[in-house]
Write a protein that holds these residues in place. Structure first.
Motif, PDB file in Angstrom:
ATOM      1  N   LYS B  57       1.092  -1.033   0.012  1.00 34.10           N
ATOM      2  CA  LYS B  57       0.118  -0.428   0.240  1.00 34.10           C
ATOM      3  C   LYS B  57       1.021   1.407  -0.050  1.00 34.10           C
ATOM      4  O   LYS B  57       0.645   1.928  -0.399  1.00 34.10           O
ATOM      5  N   GLU B  58       2.017   1.068   0.644  1.00 33.07           N
ATOM      6  CA  GLU B  58       2.687   2.643   1.103  1.00 33.07           C
ATOM      7  C   GLU B  58       3.699   3.136  -0.635  1.00 33.07           C
ATOM      8  O   GLU B  58       3.931   3.832  -0.486  1.00 33.07           O
ATOM      9  N   GLN B  59       3.623   1.373  -1.137  1.00 33.44           N
ATOM     10  CA  GLN B  59       4.265   1.748  -2.326  1.00 33.44           C
ATOM     11  C   GLN B  59       3.648   2.361  -3.624  1.00 33.44           C
ATOM     12  O   GLN B  59       3.097   3.410  -4.213  1.00 33.44           O
ATOM     13  N   LEU B  60       2.079   1.804  -3.568  1.00 37.66           N
ATOM     14  CA  LEU B  60       1.127   2.259  -4.282  1.00 37.66           C
ATOM     15  C   LEU B  60       0.970   3.706  -4.196  1.00 37.66           C
ATOM     16  O   LEU B  60       0.263   4.063  -5.007  1.00 37.66           O
ATOM     17  N   CYS B  61       0.524   3.340  -2.622  1.00 38.56           N
ATOM     18  CA  CYS B  61       1.023   5.153  -2.592  1.00 38.56           C
ATOM     19  C   CYS B  61       1.805   6.070  -2.860  1.00 38.56           C
ATOM     20  O   CYS B  61       1.616   8.062  -3.488  1.00 38.56           O
ATOM     21  N   GLU B  62       3.106   5.968  -2.867  1.00 37.70           N
ATOM     22  CA  GLU B  62       3.951   6.338  -3.757  1.00 37.70           C
ATOM     23  C   GLU B  62       3.768   6.524  -5.191  1.00 37.70           C
ATOM     24  O   GLU B  62       3.982   7.978  -5.459  1.00 37.70           O
ATOM     25  N   VAL B  63       3.740   6.134  -6.147  1.00 30.10           N
ATOM     26  CA  VAL B  63       3.382   6.508  -7.124  1.00 30.10           C
ATOM     27  C   VAL B  63       2.303   6.867  -6.982  1.00 30.10           C
ATOM     28  O   VAL B  63       1.554   7.665  -8.021  1.00 30.10           O
ATOM     29  N   SER B  64       0.492   6.576  -6.925  1.00 30.92           N
ATOM     30  CA  SER B  64      -0.004   7.670  -6.445  1.00 30.92           C
ATOM     31  C   SER B  64       0.135   9.414  -6.401  1.00 30.92           C
ATOM     32  O   SER B  64      -0.820  10.161  -7.128  1.00 30.92           O
ATOM     33  N   GLY B  65       0.849   9.771  -5.961  1.00 28.82           N
ATOM     34  CA  GLY B  65       1.041  11.021  -5.249  1.00 28.82           C
ATOM     35  C   GLY B  65      -0.520  10.395  -3.685  1.00 28.82           C
ATOM     36  O   GLY B  65      -0.269  12.344  -3.344  1.00 28.82           O
ATOM     37  N   GLN B  66      -0.671  10.500  -3.688  1.00 27.08           N
ATOM     38  CA  GLN B  66      -2.366  10.436  -3.257  1.00 27.08           C
ATOM     39  C   GLN B  66      -2.517  10.463  -1.492  1.00 27.08           C
ATOM     40  O   GLN B  66      -2.325   8.670  -1.768  1.00 27.08           O
ATOM     41  N   PRO B  67      -1.430  11.359  -0.338  1.00 29.09           N
ATOM     42  CA  PRO B  67      -1.363   9.870   0.923  1.00 29.09           C
ATOM     43  C   PRO B  67      -2.031   8.916   1.192  1.00 29.09           C
ATOM     44  O   PRO B  67      -1.873   8.004   2.050  1.00 29.09           O
ATOM     45  N   TYR B  68      -4.160   9.835   0.869  1.00 33.63           N
ATOM     46  CA  TYR B  68      -4.802   8.439   1.285  1.00 33.63           C
ATOM     47  C   TYR B  68      -5.036   7.348   0.977  1.00 33.63           C
ATOM     48  O   TYR B  68      -6.320   6.202   0.782  1.00 33.63           O
ATOM     49  N   ARG B 144       5.603  -0.055 -12.229  1.00 33.79           N
ATOM     50  CA  ARG B 144       5.431  -0.137 -11.113  1.00 33.79           C
ATOM     51  C   ARG B 144       4.267  -0.990 -10.220  1.00 33.79           C
ATOM     52  O   ARG B 144       4.604  -2.203  -9.189  1.00 33.79           O
ATOM     53  N   VAL B 145       3.527  -0.536 -10.835  1.00 37.18           N
ATOM     54  CA  VAL B 145       2.167  -1.030 -10.296  1.00 37.18           C
ATOM     55  C   VAL B 145       1.910  -2.641 -10.435  1.00 37.18           C
ATOM     56  O   VAL B 145       1.644  -3.733 -10.170  1.00 37.18           O
ATOM     57  N   ASN B 146       2.621  -3.298 -11.416  1.00 35.53           N
ATOM     58  CA  ASN B 146       2.591  -4.142 -12.022  1.00 35.53           C
ATOM     59  C   ASN B 146       3.564  -5.110 -11.063  1.00 35.53           C
ATOM     60  O   ASN B 146       3.014  -6.300 -11.229  1.00 35.53           O
ATOM     61  N   ASP B 147       4.685  -4.839 -11.372  1.00 34.20           N
ATOM     62  CA  ASP B 147       5.557  -5.097 -10.338  1.00 34.20           C
ATOM     63  C   ASP B 147       5.281  -5.489  -8.864  1.00 34.20           C
ATOM     64  O   ASP B 147       5.432  -6.423  -8.241  1.00 34.20           O
ATOM     65  N   LEU B 148       4.091  -4.675  -8.548  1.00 28.33           N
ATOM     66  CA  LEU B 148       4.454  -4.576  -6.740  1.00 28.33           C
ATOM     67  C   LEU B 148       3.250  -5.949  -6.777  1.00 28.33           C
ATOM     68  O   LEU B 148       2.994  -6.428  -6.009  1.00 28.33           O
ATOM     69  N   LEU B 149       2.155  -6.030  -7.763  1.00 29.00           N
ATOM     70  CA  LEU B 149       1.406  -6.264  -8.374  1.00 29.00           C
ATOM     71  C   LEU B 149       1.798  -8.231  -9.014  1.00 29.00           C
ATOM     72  O   LEU B 149      -0.043  -8.905  -8.439  1.00 29.00           O
ATOM     73  N   LYS B 150       2.340  -7.959  -9.022  1.00 27.39           N
ATOM     74  CA  LYS B 150       3.059  -9.581 -10.197  1.00 27.39           C
ATOM     75  C   LYS B 150       1.771  -9.744 -10.598  1.00 27.39           C
ATOM     76  O   LYS B 150       1.549 -10.695 -10.855  1.00 27.39           O
ATOM     77  N   LEU B 151       2.010  -9.363 -12.109  1.00 28.38           N
ATOM     78  CA  LEU B 151       0.410  -9.111 -12.823  1.00 28.38           C
ATOM     79  C   LEU B 151       0.871 -10.183 -14.132  1.00 28.38           C
ATOM     80  O   LEU B 151       2.703  -9.716 -14.630  1.00 28.38           O
ATOM     81  N   PRO B 152       0.669 -10.954 -14.238  1.00 31.53           N
ATOM     82  CA  PRO B 152       0.942 -11.590 -15.852  1.00 31.53           C
ATOM     83  C   PRO B 152       0.867 -10.703 -16.812  1.00 31.53           C
ATOM     84  O   PRO B 152       0.146 -10.058 -16.569  1.00 31.53           O
TER      85      PRO B 152
END
Lengths: 247, 247
Positions: B57-68, B144-152
């Motif tokens: 979640k923290e890393q997805l948060c970084e990607v989005s730039g949105q704290p919530y 990065r989202v792709n790697d974090l969520l291990k999307l095939p």
């Protein structure tokens, strides 16, 4: 479970409508509901075309190959639309805008915006006891739909939405097991053979027992058939000619 | 006006959530609601990933730039997914399937399917007094989202959906005038200058008077700024590397 969720879970596509027309008030509410959906960066990248002209409807019906397209109470066509914003720009700024608008990213944004709006329209209609059917089949001849609706550059017809008073209540079609669709924390490449085998059995029973168009089929077989041939290959060049998805 | 339509029309994006987690039951209802949306040719071309792991979640948060993104009750990521069907095929059939799946048409189908499902999820959540915010911002770094969520292969993250208990009630954001969005029988290239001028005025007042982030802005200015630079250019090659939208 509240009423809204009941309405969502009770969804089935309606392919037979009574002659009763929907009212101007209903149309307005449906469009307003569509517009209130979330939109990426506030672009509201869609237009909705309400088709009542019988000649146009008949031709859209031919494209879709589905007779109820002309019999329904009202036919909406949902279009991805960046033309409106493009038109606002001065001619030198237009060139700049095009560089951005033609990317796959903006193509995706416009499709997502349009689909979110359409699903709001659908639920608003269903909450008024209307039935709906999505018509991806309008893309069977996307060029013809484009000409019929006189769509300019940066406008693409994505699908129709037939809305009217239901003259049938078909059985609810099963959905994939939740464990096949929902993952936790990352995409699990788990073995879904067992889950899908059960689903195929469930679907087979559904197809054998439903009141119309009984047949023997499974999801796996359907999907293998569907993807074994290329469908609507010309959509790709159509989209690019509309200046979407070029870079 | 019925309750469902009221819920739709009362929508506003929620960007501040309380600490209260949503329950497993709520998650299940939200996913079931998503699944009951219409789907093109029954393909159900999406997967939903529920993210609860704090590190992800923290890393997805970084990607989005949105704290919530990391503070919300639950974060869903909606992915377009043809991988499931592709995996079902034998290796020789797979080749055949790929020819079809890689077309722009099937890319559009998968995006539309996913967005319809997400909007059902949104409304189901809102009907339970939860708030939601769509996060297209996950595409800021789609790799990065792709790697974090291990999307095939054949799976693309389209957007996030932050769902939780609202800790704010922002003002409702205006929408384009209906005559700008809704056309009858064909796309009317009418002069919308007057309508949009009025809308820009309405929006200016909204921005000046809302309780947070007051500013002076109009829709026209926003759109010109937004599209004056190419955004997320790498989405295009990312999508193709996932075997979508190649032909």
């Amino acid at each position: 479970m509240n009423k809204l969720i009941e309405t969502i879970l009770d969804h089935r596509s309606i392919r037979k409508f009574t002659d009763q027309k929907i009212t101007e008030d209903q149309i307005k509410i449906i469009v307003q509901a569509a517009q209130q959906a979330s939109t990426s960066s506030y672009v509201m990248a869609y237009s909705i075309i309400g088709v009542t002209n019988e000649t146009i409807k008949e031709q859209l019906c031919e494209v879709s190959g589905q007779p109820y397209v002309k019999d329904n109470g009202h036919l909406f066509v949902f279009c991805a639309d960046l033309n409106r914003i493009h038109r606002l720009a001065s001619s030198e700024v237009k060139k700049l805008l095009e560089k951005s608008m033609e990317t796959t990213e903006q193509f995706m944004v416009a499709i997502i915006d349009t689909a979110l709006a359409a699903q709001n329209a659908t639920l608003a209609a269903e909450s008024m006891d209307l039935g709906v059917c999505y018509l991806g089949s309008l893309r069977n001849d996307i060029h013809r739909v484009n000409d019929l609706l006189k769509l300019p550059d940066f406008v693409i017809p994505l699908f129709g939405l037939a809305i009217g008073y239901p003259a049938e209540k078909p059985e609810k079609k099963p959905r994939l097991p939740i464990d096949v669709v929902y993952h936790e924390n990352n995409y699990e490449l788990q073995d879904v053979t067992e889950s899908l085998k059960k689903f195929d059995e469930e679907l087979k029973t559904y197809y054998q027992n439903r009141s119309h168009n009984q047949r023997s089929d499974t999801w796996t077989k359907q999907m293998m058939r569907k993807y074994s041939k290329v469908q609507r290959a010309e959509v790709s060049s159509f989209v690019k000619n509309k200046n979407f998805n070029k870079s």
